[in-house]
Design a protein around this motif. Structure first.
Motif, PDB file in Angstrom:
ATOM      1  N   GLN A   1       0.948  -1.185  -0.014  1.00 43.03           N
ATOM      2  CA  GLN A   1      -0.005   0.089  -0.081  1.00 43.03           C
ATOM      3  C   GLN A   1       0.875   1.093  -0.067  1.00 43.03           C
ATOM      4  OE1 GLN A   1      -3.391  -0.202  -0.305  1.00 43.03           O
ATOM      5  NE2 GLN A   1      -3.374  -2.360  -0.269  1.00 43.03           N
ATOM      6  N   VAL A   2       1.096   1.701  -1.184  1.00 42.66           N
ATOM      7  CA  VAL A   2       2.056   2.847  -1.187  1.00 42.66           C
ATOM      8  C   VAL A   2       1.284   3.946  -1.960  1.00 42.66           C
ATOM      9  CG1 VAL A   2       4.245   3.784  -2.370  1.00 42.66           C
ATOM     10  CG2 VAL A   2       4.250   1.289  -1.543  1.00 42.66           C
ATOM     11  N   PRO A   3       0.963   5.209  -1.103  1.00 47.11           N
ATOM     12  CA  PRO A   3       0.056   6.157  -1.456  1.00 47.11           C
ATOM     13  C   PRO A   3       0.761   6.874  -2.498  1.00 47.11           C
ATOM     14  CG  PRO A   3       0.353   6.057   1.033  1.00 47.11           C
ATOM     15  CD  PRO A   3       1.349   5.139   0.267  1.00 47.11           C
ATOM     16  N   PRO A   4       0.063   7.783  -3.143  1.00 47.14           N
ATOM     17  CA  PRO A   4       0.471   8.740  -4.452  1.00 47.14           C
ATOM     18  C   PRO A   4       1.604   9.473  -3.820  1.00 47.14           C
ATOM     19  CG  PRO A   4      -2.137   8.822  -4.455  1.00 47.14           C
ATOM     20  CD  PRO A   4      -1.593   8.089  -3.106  1.00 47.14           C
ATOM     21  N   HIS A   5       2.790   9.769  -4.679  1.00 38.66           N
ATOM     22  CA  HIS A   5       3.866  10.291  -4.394  1.00 38.66           C
ATOM     23  C   HIS A   5       4.459  10.470  -5.749  1.00 38.66           C
ATOM     24  CE1 HIS A   5       4.588   6.013  -4.928  1.00 38.66           C
ATOM     25  NE2 HIS A   5       5.934   6.543  -5.615  1.00 38.66           N
ATOM     26  N   PRO A   6       5.291  11.626  -5.776  1.00 36.07           N
ATOM     27  CA  PRO A   6       5.890  12.210  -6.984  1.00 36.07           C
ATOM     28  C   PRO A   6       7.178  11.767  -7.439  1.00 36.07           C
ATOM     29  CG  PRO A   6       6.701  13.499  -5.074  1.00 36.07           C
ATOM     30  CD  PRO A   6       5.994  12.475  -4.561  1.00 36.07           C
ATOM     31  N   HIS A   7       7.293  11.652  -8.743  1.00 37.13           N
ATOM     32  CA  HIS A   7       8.841  11.487  -9.311  1.00 37.13           C
ATOM     33  C   HIS A   7       9.299  12.409 -10.407  1.00 37.13           C
ATOM     34  CE1 HIS A   7       9.474   7.338  -7.621  1.00 37.13           C
ATOM     35  NE2 HIS A   7       8.233   7.029  -7.713  1.00 37.13           N
TER      36      HIS A   7
ATOM     37  N   HIS B   1      -6.029   9.545  -9.305  1.00 37.11           N
ATOM     38  CA  HIS B   1      -7.443   9.405  -8.773  1.00 37.11           C
ATOM     39  C   HIS B   1      -7.866   8.010  -8.544  1.00 37.11           C
ATOM     40  CE1 HIS B   1      -8.702  13.601  -9.685  1.00 37.11           C
ATOM     41  NE2 HIS B   1      -7.959  13.518 -11.042  1.00 37.11           N
ATOM     42  N   GLY B   2      -8.529   7.520  -7.650  1.00 41.52           N
ATOM     43  CA  GLY B   2      -9.133   6.332  -7.285  1.00 41.52           C
ATOM     44  C   GLY B   2      -8.432   5.757  -5.960  1.00 41.52           C
ATOM     45  N   TYR B   3      -7.285   6.269  -5.578  1.00 41.62           N
ATOM     46  CA  TYR B   3      -6.553   5.831  -4.382  1.00 41.62           C
ATOM     47  C   TYR B   3      -7.199   6.127  -3.008  1.00 41.62           C
ATOM     48  CZ  TYR B   3      -2.977   4.005  -0.889  1.00 41.62           C
ATOM     49  OH  TYR B   3      -2.237   3.654  -0.103  1.00 41.62           O
ATOM     50  N   ASP B   4      -7.306   4.954  -2.330  1.00 41.04           N
ATOM     51  CA  ASP B   4      -8.351   5.209  -0.980  1.00 41.04           C
ATOM     52  C   ASP B   4      -7.378   5.669   0.131  1.00 41.04           C
ATOM     53  OD1 ASP B   4     -10.485   5.305   0.925  1.00 41.04           O
ATOM     54  OD2 ASP B   4     -10.373   3.012   0.968  1.00 41.04           O
ATOM     55  N   GLY B   5      -7.045   7.081   0.059  1.00 39.52           N
ATOM     56  CA  GLY B   5      -6.169   7.304   1.056  1.00 39.52           C
ATOM     57  C   GLY B   5      -5.385   8.630   0.680  1.00 39.52           C
ATOM     58  N   ASP B   6      -4.851   9.358   1.351  1.00 36.46           N
ATOM     59  CA  ASP B   6      -4.157  10.612   1.166  1.00 36.46           C
ATOM     60  C   ASP B   6      -2.675  10.234   0.652  1.00 36.46           C
ATOM     61  OD1 ASP B   6      -5.883  11.925   2.762  1.00 36.46           O
ATOM     62  OD2 ASP B   6      -4.949  11.618   4.703  1.00 36.46           O
TER      63      ASP B   6
ATOM     64  N   HIS C   1       2.381   8.805  -8.887  1.00 36.92           N
ATOM     65  CA  HIS C   1       1.409   7.372  -9.008  1.00 36.92           C
ATOM     66  C   HIS C   1       1.454   6.773  -7.543  1.00 36.92           C
ATOM     67  CE1 HIS C   1       5.004   4.349  -9.074  1.00 36.92           C
ATOM     68  NE2 HIS C   1       5.352   5.445  -8.409  1.00 36.92           N
ATOM     69  N   SER C   2       0.662   5.752  -7.538  1.00 35.10           N
ATOM     70  CA  SER C   2       0.582   4.875  -6.277  1.00 35.10           C
ATOM     71  C   SER C   2       0.532   3.653  -6.760  1.00 35.10           C
ATOM     72  CB  SER C   2      -0.903   5.292  -5.619  1.00 35.10           C
ATOM     73  OG  SER C   2      -2.047   4.717  -6.699  1.00 35.10           O
ATOM     74  N   GLU C   3       0.462   2.705  -5.743  1.00 37.59           N
ATOM     75  CA  GLU C   3       1.157   1.021  -6.026  1.00 37.59           C
ATOM     76  C   GLU C   3       0.524   0.716  -4.726  1.00 37.59           C
ATOM     77  OE1 GLU C   3       5.332   0.779  -7.778  1.00 37.59           O
ATOM     78  OE2 GLU C   3       4.941   2.502  -6.357  1.00 37.59           O
ATOM     79  N   GLU C   4      -0.535  -0.359  -5.120  1.00 36.23           N
ATOM     80  CA  GLU C   4      -0.993  -1.293  -4.312  1.00 36.23           C
ATOM     81  C   GLU C   4      -1.220  -2.812  -4.434  1.00 36.23           C
ATOM     82  OE1 GLU C   4      -5.302   0.172  -3.592  1.00 36.23           O
ATOM     83  OE2 GLU C   4      -4.745   1.518  -5.416  1.00 36.23           O
ATOM     84  N   SER C   5      -1.579  -3.519  -3.598  1.00 41.07           N
ATOM     85  CA  SER C   5      -2.103  -4.693  -3.627  1.00 41.07           C
ATOM     86  C   SER C   5      -3.526  -4.599  -4.025  1.00 41.07           C
ATOM     87  CB  SER C   5      -1.885  -5.646  -2.664  1.00 41.07           C
ATOM     88  OG  SER C   5      -0.305  -5.955  -2.455  1.00 41.07           O
TER      89      SER C   5
ATOM     90  N   ARG D   1      -1.555   3.123 -10.589  1.00 36.78           N
ATOM     91  CA  ARG D   1      -2.501   4.128 -10.790  1.00 36.78           C
ATOM     92  C   ARG D   1      -1.425   5.683 -10.889  1.00 36.78           C
ATOM     93  NH1 ARG D   1      -8.007   3.285  -8.915  1.00 36.78           N
ATOM     94  NH2 ARG D   1      -7.941   1.584  -7.283  1.00 36.78           N
ATOM     95  N   ASP D   2      -1.595   6.478 -11.939  1.00 38.56           N
ATOM     96  CA  ASP D   2      -0.970   7.627 -12.084  1.00 38.56           C
ATOM     97  C   ASP D   2      -1.630   8.759 -12.492  1.00 38.56           C
ATOM     98  OD1 ASP D   2      -0.866   7.841 -14.927  1.00 38.56           O
ATOM     99  OD2 ASP D   2       0.624   6.128 -14.968  1.00 38.56           O
ATOM    100  N   SER D   3      -0.919   9.959 -12.520  1.00 37.84           N
ATOM    101  CA  SER D   3      -1.682  11.287 -12.743  1.00 37.84           C
ATOM    102  C   SER D   3      -1.953  11.423 -14.096  1.00 37.84           C
ATOM    103  CB  SER D   3      -0.708  12.224 -12.133  1.00 37.84           C
ATOM    104  OG  SER D   3       0.638  12.213 -12.801  1.00 37.84           O
ATOM    105  N   LEU D   4      -1.442  10.611 -15.187  1.00 37.45           N
ATOM    106  CA  LEU D   4      -1.839  10.636 -16.557  1.00 37.45           C
ATOM    107  C   LEU D   4      -3.292   9.995 -16.636  1.00 37.45           C
ATOM    108  CD1 LEU D   4       1.678   9.401 -18.168  1.00 37.45           C
ATOM    109  CD2 LEU D   4       0.545  11.793 -17.806  1.00 37.45           C
ATOM    110  N   GLY D   5      -3.882   9.231 -15.673  1.00 35.28           N
ATOM    111  CA  GLY D   5      -5.068   8.410 -15.526  1.00 35.28           C
ATOM    112  C   GLY D   5      -4.782   6.821 -15.821  1.00 35.28           C
TER     113      GLY D   5
END
Length: 321
Positions: A74-80, A297-302, A122-126, A97-101
């Motif tokens: 469960q890796v919340p949205p973060h920048p690169h 968009h779509g990640y359940d968390g901050d 982007h975010s990464e999650e199981s 998921r990423d900011s490109l959609g």
């Protein structure tokens, strides 16, 4: 993949001054790092003594972990910025998921390749319904100056080319192995391959003498150029090799990472690769206070807040200490 440490150190890397111009056998010791909820990783690059292998500048290895009764990654949205991320699995699934959609589930032996260019998040999650086991690697590739301000992109390759030979089978993530070329876009001469070594194999893998290399052991037990390797270990090999001796009594799996030594000097801090302290400071401010990196968009968390910038200037100093 994010560096979620609350006090990340600035890493100065790049330049050819400290590249080993001859074959070496340098075993890199991992650091154990917590990554979001419920995931621990072995950080193998950068380390205190080794900063890059070709353009590869970050390597995390995780698992195999039993996550049947856990949320898993469960890796919340973060920048690169200034890099590419490479997602690679041996078991389980990761939802990107990423900011490109983009919205993509990545499964074993499928390539998720994100080029941040000037800015992306982007975010990464199981996934909620996920496999019992999670096992893989997350890697970064530094972008050269001519490509680091490009538009961000996302690539997904469900099928990759495979090179085969007596005792091995190599799936090519980036670059070329023995005539098999990856469809993934690369910006420097580079190679990344996942190599399955058969039981009782005794082989010599062809290499490019101008590249520097390292191997990351994913599973099983192998002996690489005379050095026994257990899962989760990484061996730096230097340059000047035309082939790599590998043998295994019981079989195993390893990742081959290599490329031309990266000439440019870099500053890497948190999730940013830049050239100056001012660039890094501005990127942090933009993540906290502007829309430069877009929205996931779509990640359940901050989303992930940026750590504080160190008080000392961030200076590129070379590949090793």
């Amino acid at each position: 993949m994010s560096d979620l440490q609350t006090r990340p150190e600035a890493v100065a890397c790049g330049g050819r001054d400290d590249v080993k111009g001859e074959p070496v056998r340098e075993l890199l010791k991992p650091r154990i790092v917590s990554l979001g909820e419920g995931t621990e990783v072995r950080r193998l690059l950068p380390t205190l003594g080794r900063r890059m292998v070709g353009a590869w500048c970050f390597v995390d290895n995780y698992g195999p972990d039993d996550i049947a009764r856990q949320p898993g990654m469960q890796v919340p949205p973060h920048p690169h910025m200034g890099l590419q991320t490479v997602s690679w699995l041996h078991a389980g699934e990761v939802l990107h998921r990423d900011s490109l959609g983009s919205l993509q589930t990545i499964r074993p032996r499928q390539l998720g390749l994100m080029t941040s260019g000037r800015a992306i998040s982007h975010s990464e999650e199981s996934p909620r319904e996920h496999s019992r086991m999670l096992h893989g690697a997350q890697l970064w590739v530094a972008l050269p100056d001519g490509a680091r301000h490009t538009d961000p992109t996302w690539e997904f390759h469900a099928e990759l080319p495979v090179a085969t030979g007596p005792g091995f089978q190599a799936t090519v993530l980036l670059g070329d192995v023995d005539g098999a070329s990856s469809p993934g876009r690369a910006f420097t001469p580079i190679v990344g391959a996942d190599i399955e070594v058969a039981d009782g194999a005794d082989l010599r893998l062809p290499l490019e003498p101008d590249f520097e290399y390292a191997v990351l052991t994913m599973a099983g037990h192998t002996v690489v150029d005379g050095v026994p390797l257990d899962p989760g270990s990484m061996l730096y090999l230097g340059c000047g090799r035309r082939e790599l001796p590998i043998r295994s009594d019981v079989g195993g799996s390893l990742m081959l990472l290599g490329g031309e030594p990266f000439e440019e000097r870099l500053v890497m801090w948190w999730n940013f690769v830049g050239r100056t302290s001012e660039e890094i400071t501005q990127a942090r401010a933009d993540w906290m206070d502007s829309d430069r990196f877009g929205l996931v968009h779509g990640y359940d968390g901050d989303r992930t807040p940026a750590p504080a910038i160190p008080n000392l200037p961030l200076k590129p100093r070379g590949r090793t200490r």
